[in-house]
Design an enzyme around this catalytic site. Sequence first.
Site, PDB file in Angstrom:
ATOM      1  N   GLU A  25      52.568  40.719  43.828  1.00 42.12           N
ATOM      2  CA  GLU A  25      51.674  40.229  44.838  1.00 42.12           C
ATOM      3  C   GLU A  25      51.877  38.863  45.031  1.00 42.12           C
ATOM      4  OE1 GLU A  25      48.032  38.494  43.451  1.00 42.12           O
ATOM      5  OE2 GLU A  25      48.134  39.336  41.270  1.00 42.12           O
ATOM      6  N   LYS A 160      41.478  39.819  33.767  1.00 35.65           N
ATOM      7  CA  LYS A 160      41.381  38.247  33.373  1.00 35.65           C
ATOM      8  C   LYS A 160      40.248  38.198  32.308  1.00 35.65           C
ATOM      9  CE  LYS A 160      42.490  36.973  37.565  1.00 35.65           C
ATOM     10  NZ  LYS A 160      43.310  37.993  38.326  1.00 35.65           N
TER      11      LYS A 160
HETATM   12  N1  PSU Z   1      46.680  37.904  38.186  1.00 35.10           N
HETATM   13  C1  PSU Z   1      47.021  36.532  37.393  1.00 35.10           C
HETATM   14  N2  PSU Z   1      46.411  35.578  38.501  1.00 35.10           N
HETATM   15  C2  PSU Z   1      45.767  35.525  39.515  1.00 35.10           C
HETATM   16  C3  PSU Z   1      45.417  36.979  40.048  1.00 35.10           C
HETATM   17  C4  PSU Z   1      45.859  37.886  39.217  1.00 35.10           C
HETATM   18  O1  PSU Z   1      47.478  36.324  36.429  1.00 35.10           O
HETATM   19  O2  PSU Z   1      45.565  34.812  40.124  1.00 35.10           O
HETATM   20  C5  PSU Z   1      44.778  37.092  41.232  1.00 35.10           C
HETATM   21  C6  PSU Z   1      44.998  38.451  41.884  1.00 35.10           C
HETATM   22  O3  PSU Z   1      45.555  38.575  43.479  1.00 35.10           O
HETATM   23  C7  PSU Z   1      43.627  39.202  42.019  1.00 35.10           C
HETATM   24  C8  PSU Z   1      42.774  38.167  42.121  1.00 35.10           C
HETATM   25  O4  PSU Z   1      43.492  40.288  42.940  1.00 35.10           O
HETATM   26  O5  PSU Z   1      43.215  36.942  41.425  1.00 35.10           O
HETATM   27  C9  PSU Z   1      41.275  38.472  41.995  1.00 35.10           C
HETATM   28  O6  PSU Z   1      40.508  37.451  42.684  1.00 35.10           O
HETATM   29  P1  PSU Z   1      38.827  37.873  42.952  1.00 35.10           P
HETATM   30  O7  PSU Z   1      38.350  37.869  41.345  1.00 35.10           O
HETATM   31  O8  PSU Z   1      38.506  36.722  43.535  1.00 35.10           O
HETATM   32  O9  PSU Z   1      38.968  39.244  43.622  1.00 35.10           O
END
Ligand code: PSU
Length: 302
Positions: A25, A160
């Site tokens: 990604e 996370k």
């Molecule tokens: N994994 C990581 N760092 C990140 C992300 C994932 O180690 O920054 C990103 C991914 O793109 C994931 C997003 O889809 O954070 C999630 O964001 P939100 O909680 O706004 O959906």
Amino acid sequence: MSVPLDMDPQVAETLRQGGPVVALESTVIAHGLPWPGNLETAQAMEAQVREAGAVPATIGLIAGQAIVGMSADQIEGFAREGGSMAKLGSRDLGPAMAQGLDGATTVSATARLAALAEIRIFATGGIGGAHRDCDQTFDISADLMELSRSPVAVVASGAKSILDLPRTLEILESLSVPVVGLGCREFPAFYAVGSGLPLDHSVGSAQDAAELLRAHWQVSSQGLLLAQPVPEGAALSGVQLDGWIENALQDAARENISGKAVTSFLLSRLHEMSAGATLAANRALLLSNATMAGRIAAAWAT
Ligand code: PSU
Ligand code: MN
């Protein structure tokens, strides 16, 4: 309907031959990690995938084109531009394509484009999930819904640590998305090895993971989460993390951070408070997930 994907020639040729490709990604590059380490980590992830015997395909949107296999220059552009780039979830793809926009793709958008490209394996750090205040805010990442729609296996170190992990697992169960431990029987907690939350399924090798994928896709058209813990040497303790996360959440509330900005705000506050320790853990788990995804893709292709 043909899908307008701008595919790197090596990625296209490998897919045509049924060879191993791993999707990566671009949101983690632009929003998840600070410059210039984000560029180095993105390059190192691609190198890990290659070393494991697969072809990397970093995915992002440039001038409204869905790029599957970004060039080194394109990746550098995303890394330099960082947080000022648009962050695209799967729902944003159509509108952004129609308007000719650039954007970094999250897990949800990347999984959707990978599925359209017929790439089955995807590596990242941690997926999005249910935020700790989701009972009030309804802030639940579209990553979870997308995994229930796109037939892609995401190799990640769980969700996370800033999230509500029990609720995240409950939602994945409701959505019928399997969560399979890679060499672990507990849900990994991103920067920390384990969360104490047991997993129903676990495999011990890339070969076993590929066989599990084959069986899963005989009975389902949905995605899966293949969860691998952060490498021991880079792991942080849950107790230490809890204090930092509590502080970061309070900072976010004080500064009225909401919606799409929450995740990258919290990650960067943690990087500051831990004097780089969370960043080192994040880099280590991204690289080991890239390696594991490369091995699974290689086992899947043969
Ligand atoms: N994994 C990581 N760092 C990140 C992300 C994932 O180690 O920054 C990103 C991914 O793109 C994931 C997003 O889809 O954070 C999630 O964001 P939100 O909680 O706004 O959906
Ligand atoms: Mn959100």
